[in-house]
Enzyme design. Structure first.
Site, PDB file in Angstrom:
ATOM      1  N   CYS A 195       0.868  -1.178   0.000  1.00 48.34           N
ATOM      2  CA  CYS A 195       0.000   0.000   0.000  1.00 48.34           C
ATOM      3  C   CYS A 195       0.905   1.228   0.000  1.00 48.34           C
ATOM      4  CB  CYS A 195      -0.872  -0.023   1.254  1.00 48.34           C
ATOM      5  SG  CYS A 195      -1.923   1.420   1.451  1.00 48.34           S
ATOM      6  N   CYS A 219      -0.905   3.681  -6.576  1.00 45.64           N
ATOM      7  CA  CYS A 219      -1.788   3.123  -5.550  1.00 45.64           C
ATOM      8  C   CYS A 219      -2.083   1.708  -6.001  1.00 45.64           C
ATOM      9  CB  CYS A 219      -3.073   3.939  -5.442  1.00 45.64           C
ATOM     10  SG  CYS A 219      -4.385   3.128  -4.500  1.00 45.64           S
TER      11      CYS A 219
HETATM   12  N1  DGL Z   1      -3.975   0.764  -1.964  1.00 42.23           N
HETATM   13  C1  DGL Z   1      -3.536   1.923  -1.293  1.00 42.23           C
HETATM   14  C2  DGL Z   1      -2.284   2.505  -1.943  1.00 42.23           C
HETATM   15  O1  DGL Z   1      -1.508   1.796  -2.548  1.00 42.23           O
HETATM   16  C3  DGL Z   1      -4.484   3.052  -1.004  1.00 42.23           C
HETATM   17  C4  DGL Z   1      -5.907   2.832  -0.985  1.00 42.23           C
HETATM   18  C5  DGL Z   1      -6.642   3.676   0.040  1.00 42.23           C
HETATM   19  O2  DGL Z   1      -6.810   4.887  -0.144  1.00 42.23           O
HETATM   20  O3  DGL Z   1      -7.034   3.052   1.009  1.00 42.23           O
HETATM   21  O4  DGL Z   1      -2.008   3.674  -1.821  1.00 42.23           O
END
Ligand code: DGL
Length: 254
Positions: free
Chosen positions: A75, A184
């Site tokens: 993430c 993301c």
């Molecule tokens: N999947 C997360 C990232 O790589 C972010 C998603 C969210 O905003 O929860 O930044």
């Protein structure tokens, strides 16, 4: 019997990190993975950074208490908010964090026009600003995409609704970018829609494969790779509903 230390923990705010998990499994099919998605608290990207930091520390604690041999923060938002403090608090652990793939973009287009689509937290945190400073020759465009994470969480990453949202967000960049960094881990699940909008001229880059290679390297260095024939994936999600598990499996196998 295998020990719990056989597992690699993988964490994301929700289902997005499954795009990284897929690369991890490709690179290390013999490994056991324990994926924890915090969908009950997703999206992280528009929360105060202190909240994201605490949620990330809690999730990491949960995975370390299960005895994982490494933690992959799949993430970008959690990495931006908490990787430094996580490493400070667990100096003995192997911790890998995904970051927007600016290096890949700069290698391919050293003076190119490059969009970085990521959450508000990622784009405003020190970590990303520092990273961007390494590539002064790039024409960088920060693009936030509010609403996209929610659509991917709902299994609508390739829907008409998603296309409408992204046409609005990406309109100013059509025909202008050499590459778009998907900063993301949810966004690769809307890759089809994004490439339809931006066309073939714009390469879509994400950090999943690079993160998997780095994880492999770190485990190899520590002599912690599993023997052949051990592969396994366990899914945990803070929402705990059958729907979220089904969606997770669809994204993993899709
Ligand atoms: N999947 C997360 C990232 O790589 C972010 C998603 C969210 O905003 O929860 O930044």
């Amino acid at each position: 019997m295998h020990s719990k230390k056989d597992y690699i923990g993988v964490f994301d705010s929700g289902l997005g990190g499954i795009s990284v998990l897929r690369e991890l499994v490709k690179a290390m099919p013999q490994e056991r993975f324990l994926y924890f998605g915090d969908s009950a608290n997703a999206p992280y990207g528009q929360k105060p950074v202190e909240t994201v930091r605490q949620l990330t520390l809690d999730a990491a604690e949960h995975l370390f208490s299960r005895g994982v041999k490494a933690l992959v923060v799949a993430c970008n938002t959690a990495t931006a908010a908490a990787i430094d403090i996580l490493r400070e608090q667990h100096p003995e652990e192997i911790i890998i964090g995904i970051e927007p793939a600016l290096k890949v973009a700069a290698d391919r287009f050293p003076t190119g026009q490059v969009g970085v689509m990521a959450t508000e937290v990622t784009l405003h945190e020190e970590k990303f600003l520092h990273l961007a400073e390494h590539y002064p020759a790039l024409g960088l465009h920060s693009i936030s995409a509010p609403g996209l994470v929610e659509l991917v969480e709902a299994g609508k990453g390739e829907s008409d609704e998603c296309e409408t949202l992204l046409r609005g967000i990406l309109a100013p960049y059509v025909g202008k970018l050499d590459a778009l960094v998907l900063g993301c881990t949810h966004y690769p699940f809307a890759r089809g829609v994004i490439s339809r909008i931006l066309g073939e001229r714009t390469q879509l880059l994400d950090g999943g494969a690079g993160t998997a290679r780095q994880t492999l390297r770190r485990l190899m260095e520590a002599d912690l790779l599993s023997p052949e024939g051990n592969g396994d994936i366990q899914m945990e999600n803070s929402l705990g509903t059958p729907e979220i598990f089904n969606r997770a499996m669809e994204l993993l196998n899709g």
